[in-house]
Design an enzyme around this catalytic site. Structure first.
Site, PDB file in Angstrom:
ATOM      1  N   HIS A  11     -21.378   6.159 116.490  1.00 14.24           N
ATOM      2  CA  HIS A  11     -22.436   6.089 117.505  1.00 14.24           C
ATOM      3  C   HIS A  11     -23.588   6.978 117.046  1.00 14.24           C
ATOM      4  O   HIS A  11     -23.782   8.094 117.556  1.00 14.24           O
ATOM      5  CB  HIS A  11     -21.889   6.517 118.856  1.00 14.24           C
ATOM      6  CG  HIS A  11     -20.799   5.623 119.354  1.00 14.24           C
ATOM      7  ND1 HIS A  11     -21.043   4.452 120.037  1.00 14.24           N
ATOM      8  CD2 HIS A  11     -19.455   5.699 119.212  1.00 14.24           C
ATOM      9  CE1 HIS A  11     -19.902   3.852 120.324  1.00 14.24           C
ATOM     10  NE2 HIS A  11     -18.915   4.591 119.824  1.00 14.24           N
ATOM     11  N   GLY A  26     -21.800   9.108 128.433  1.00 12.76           N
ATOM     12  CA  GLY A  26     -22.464   8.863 129.698  1.00 12.76           C
ATOM     13  C   GLY A  26     -21.498   8.473 130.791  1.00 12.76           C
ATOM     14  O   GLY A  26     -21.896   8.306 131.945  1.00 12.76           O
ATOM     15  N   GLU A  27     -20.201   8.361 130.449  1.00 12.38           N
ATOM     16  CA  GLU A  27     -19.225   7.943 131.461  1.00 12.38           C
ATOM     17  C   GLU A  27     -19.070   8.970 132.578  1.00 12.38           C
ATOM     18  O   GLU A  27     -18.563   8.649 133.651  1.00 12.38           O
ATOM     19  CB  GLU A  27     -17.855   7.676 130.817  1.00 12.38           C
ATOM     20  CG  GLU A  27     -17.815   6.453 129.927  1.00 12.38           C
ATOM     21  CD  GLU A  27     -17.984   6.800 128.458  1.00 12.38           C
ATOM     22  OE1 GLU A  27     -17.510   6.013 127.625  1.00 12.38           O
ATOM     23  OE2 GLU A  27     -18.581   7.849 128.146  1.00 12.38           O
ATOM     24  N   THR A  51     -20.419   2.023 125.370  1.00 15.60           N
ATOM     25  CA  THR A  51     -20.432   1.730 126.805  1.00 15.60           C
ATOM     26  C   THR A  51     -21.849   1.502 127.315  1.00 15.60           C
ATOM     27  O   THR A  51     -22.101   0.609 128.123  1.00 15.60           O
ATOM     28  CB  THR A  51     -19.815   2.915 127.586  1.00 15.60           C
ATOM     29  OG1 THR A  51     -18.613   3.326 126.960  1.00 15.60           O
ATOM     30  CG2 THR A  51     -19.521   2.513 129.021  1.00 15.60           C
ATOM     31  N   ARG A  56     -13.899  -0.210 131.317  1.00  9.57           N
ATOM     32  CA  ARG A  56     -15.344  -0.066 131.119  1.00  9.57           C
ATOM     33  C   ARG A  56     -15.979  -1.316 130.515  1.00  9.57           C
ATOM     34  O   ARG A  56     -17.193  -1.364 130.318  1.00  9.57           O
ATOM     35  CB  ARG A  56     -15.621   1.132 130.203  1.00  9.57           C
ATOM     36  CG  ARG A  56     -15.222   2.467 130.764  1.00  9.57           C
ATOM     37  CD  ARG A  56     -15.196   3.531 129.697  1.00  9.57           C
ATOM     38  NE  ARG A  56     -14.145   3.287 128.715  1.00  9.57           N
ATOM     39  CZ  ARG A  56     -13.983   3.970 127.586  1.00  9.57           C
ATOM     40  NH1 ARG A  56     -14.840   4.939 127.288  1.00  9.57           N
ATOM     41  NH2 ARG A  56     -12.986   3.688 126.769  1.00  9.57           N
ATOM     42  N   HIS A  59      -9.709   1.468 117.482  1.00 12.50           N
ATOM     43  CA  HIS A  59      -8.965   2.323 118.414  1.00 12.50           C
ATOM     44  C   HIS A  59      -7.527   1.817 118.596  1.00 12.50           C
ATOM     45  O   HIS A  59      -6.910   2.067 119.630  1.00 12.50           O
ATOM     46  CB  HIS A  59      -9.640   2.419 119.791  1.00 12.50           C
ATOM     47  CG  HIS A  59     -11.120   2.615 119.755  1.00 12.50           C
ATOM     48  ND1 HIS A  59     -11.740   3.496 118.896  1.00 12.50           N
ATOM     49  CD2 HIS A  59     -12.128   2.028 120.478  1.00 12.50           C
ATOM     50  CE1 HIS A  59     -13.055   3.461 119.100  1.00 12.50           C
ATOM     51  NE2 HIS A  59     -13.317   2.577 120.030  1.00 12.50           N
ATOM     52  N   ASP A  64     -15.395   7.154 115.069  1.00 16.15           N
ATOM     53  CA  ASP A  64     -16.012   7.044 116.393  1.00 16.15           C
ATOM     54  C   ASP A  64     -17.004   8.195 116.570  1.00 16.15           C
ATOM     55  O   ASP A  64     -17.206   8.704 117.670  1.00 16.15           O
ATOM     56  CB  ASP A  64     -14.955   7.067 117.500  1.00 16.15           C
ATOM     57  CG  ASP A  64     -15.418   6.391 118.777  1.00 16.15           C
ATOM     58  OD1 ASP A  64     -16.430   5.665 118.745  1.00 16.15           O
ATOM     59  OD2 ASP A  64     -14.759   6.586 119.819  1.00 16.15           O
ATOM     60  N   SER A  72     -18.451   9.615 122.745  1.00 21.07           N
ATOM     61  CA  SER A  72     -17.759  10.485 123.678  1.00 21.07           C
ATOM     62  C   SER A  72     -16.271  10.192 123.629  1.00 21.07           C
ATOM     63  O   SER A  72     -15.848   9.066 123.356  1.00 21.07           O
ATOM     64  CB  SER A  72     -18.282  10.270 125.103  1.00 21.07           C
ATOM     65  OG  SER A  72     -17.931   8.981 125.569  1.00 21.07           O
TER      66      SER A  72
END
Length: 394
Positions: free
Chosen positions: A65, A71-72, A101, A165, A226, A289, A293
C-alpha cells in the site's frame, strides 16, 4: 557507471558458487569466475568486495500500500505513505502498489502518481488497478483499457472476498472482472493477474474454486493473498495450490506473536508444509502488505487496534525459513524473487542473469542481514545504511 562485485557467493536464486559480477549501467553484463577489465581510467569503475557475503536478486514486494492504507478505525488510523528508503533498506528493488479497503479517499490517480514518484527516486514500480470493491473504480473507466494502455498497470486488485470489509460481490461480478483482466493481459503481453484479498470469512476460497469448476478462466489468472491468516484458510490454500494455483503469503515482523494472538500460519512453517505436500516451487510468493494497516477486530468484528505492515518483514520470513525450519535459502528466496517475477510477467526481474536488471542484494553469509542493495545498477544501501533517499526524506 560500471560496478564489479568480486568473490561473492551467488544465488540466482539457484546457488552457482563464488563469482565475479559485472554491472554496466542498469544491467548485469557478465557473471564469471574472474572478470578482468581495463578501461585506462576512461570510465569510473567501482569494485565491491563480496568475500564472506551472498548475492541474491533484489526483492520483489508484490503487494504494498504505497499510498498508505487503513482507515478502518476512522480517519486517524490512515497509515502514512511509503518512502524510498523503507523499501531499499528492506532489500526491495521492485514494488507493486495497490489500494485496499479505502478506494475513495485514496484513488487510482494518486496510486499511479506515487508509483511514478518512487520510480523516479530509484526503484521499479507497478500497480494493480481497482481496490477491494467490485465493480472496480479504474483510471480509464474500463479494466481492459487500464491494463492495455497504462504501462504500470499489470492486473487488478486487491479484490476482497470472504471479508466483512468487502463489497460482498456476486460471483458473476467477480468472474466478469477476472475475464476482463485475463483478456487485457493477453492483448497487452502483461500478466493481467487478479490479486485477491482473502479475509477470514467462512467462504474462504469458494469463489476461486467455483471459477475453476464453472468457467474457462485458468487457475493461474489469480494470486490470492493473506492465505496464511489462519489455519483453516491455509488448508484451503494448500488444496488450491495442489491444483496448480498460485498463493501469496503475508509476511510478519513478529510471526510468533501473530501465530499466538491471531492463529496466523508463519511463512516458514507454511513453506515447510508446501514442500512436504510436493507443491510446485514456482507457485508461492511472499509479500509484506507494506504500509497497510493491520487492524485487529474482536469477535463482533469491532475495531480494537491497529499496526502497520513493513517490507522488512520479508527478510524476517526468509531468515526463519533458513534458521528455524532448515529450508535451503535458494528455495525460500524464490518467494520474493523469481516466483513473483514469473507470475506477474516482470521481464528482466527476479533472477541474476546476464542482461537482466541490476537489482541485487548483498547479504551477510552467516546472519543473512542486508549489507548492500543495488537498484537498477545504483547503490542504494551500503554498509547496512541507506545512501540514497527519497525527495522529502530527512
Amino acid at each position: 557507471m560500471i560496478t564489479i562485485i568480486r568473490n561473492i557467493n551467488v544465488y540466482k536464486p539457484e546457488p552457482i558458487g563464488i563469482k565475479d559480477i559485472l554491472l554496466m549501467g542498469d544491467k548485469i553484463a557478465a557473471i564469471e569466475d574472474k572478470i578482468d577489465i581495463n578501461l585506462n581510467g576512461l570510465v569510473e569503475v567501482k569494485e565491491v568486495d563480496g568475500t564472506g557475503k551472498i548475492l541474491v536478486p533484489g526483492f520483489i514486494d508484490c503487494h504494498v500500500h504505497i499510498l498508505g492504507g487503513g482507515g478502518e478505525g476512522s480517519f486517524s488510523t490512515r497509515t502514512p505513505e511509503a518512502t524510498l528508503s523503507s523499501f531499499t533498506t528492506a532489500g526491495v528493488t521492485t514494488v507493486v502498489g495497490t489500494l485496499g479497503t479505502d478506494g475513495v479517499a485514496r484513488d487510482m490517480n494518486a496510486l499511479l502518481a506515487k508509483a511514478r514518484g518512487l520510480e523516479e527516486e530509484g526503484i521499479t514500480t507497478y500497480v494493480y488497478t481497482g481496490s477491494y470493491r467490485l465493480p472496480l473504480n479504474t483510471l480509464t473507466g474500463e479494466i481492459m483499457k487500464d491494463i492495455m494502455f497504462i504501462d504500470k498497470v499489470i492486473g487488478i486488485g486487491e479484490v476482497a472476498i470472504s471479508d466483512h470489509r468487502s463489497s460482498q460481490p456476486t460471483f458473476e461480478e467477480f468472474i466478469r472482472a477476472a475475464a476482463d483482466a485475463r483478456v487485457a493481459g493477453m492483448l497487452s503481453g502483461k500478466a493481467g493477474i487478479v490479486n485477491v484479498h482473502v479475509g477470514d470469512g467462512p467462504r474462504k476460497l469458494e469463489f476461486l474454486f467455483r471459477t475453476i469448476e464453472e468457467t474457462e478462466i485458468p487457475i493461474t489468472q489469480f494470486l490470492p493473498t493473506h492465505i496464511n491468516r489462519n489455519s483453516e484458510l491455509f488448508e484451503d490454500a494448500i488444496k488450491y495450490a495442489k491444483m496448480g494455483g498460485y498463493i501469496d503469503f503475508t509476511a510478519s515482523e513478529d510471526p510468533e506473536l501473530w501465530e499466538e494472538q491471531d492463529g496466523e500460519v508463519s511463512f516458514s512453517k507454511g513453506l515447510k508444509r508446501i514442500l512436504e505436500e510436493g507443491i510446485h516451487l514456482d507457485n508461492f510468493t511472499l509479500s509484506s502488505d507494506g504500509q497497510g494497516s493491520l487492524p485487529i477486530f474482536n469477535e463482533k468484528k469491532e475495531f480494537v487496534g491497529i499496526g502497520v505492515g513493513k517490507s522488512t518483514s520479508l527478510l524476517v520470513g526468509i531468515k526463519d525459513c533458513v534458521f528455524k525450519e532448515n529450508i535451503p535459502l535458494e528455495i525460500a528466496i524464490r518467494a520474493v524473487t523469481c516466483n513473483p517475477a514469473k507470475i506477474l510477467k516482470l521481464n528482466g526481474k527476479g533472477r541474476i542473469e546476464r542482461y537482466f536488471d541490476a537489482d541485487l542484494c548483498i547479504l551477510d553469509e552467516k546472519s543473512l542481514d542486508i549489507d548492500m542493495v543495488i537498484a537498477k545498477g545504483k547503490i542504494m544501501v551500503e554498509n547496512r545504511k541507506a545512501v540514497v533517499f527519497g525527495t522529502f526524506e530527512e
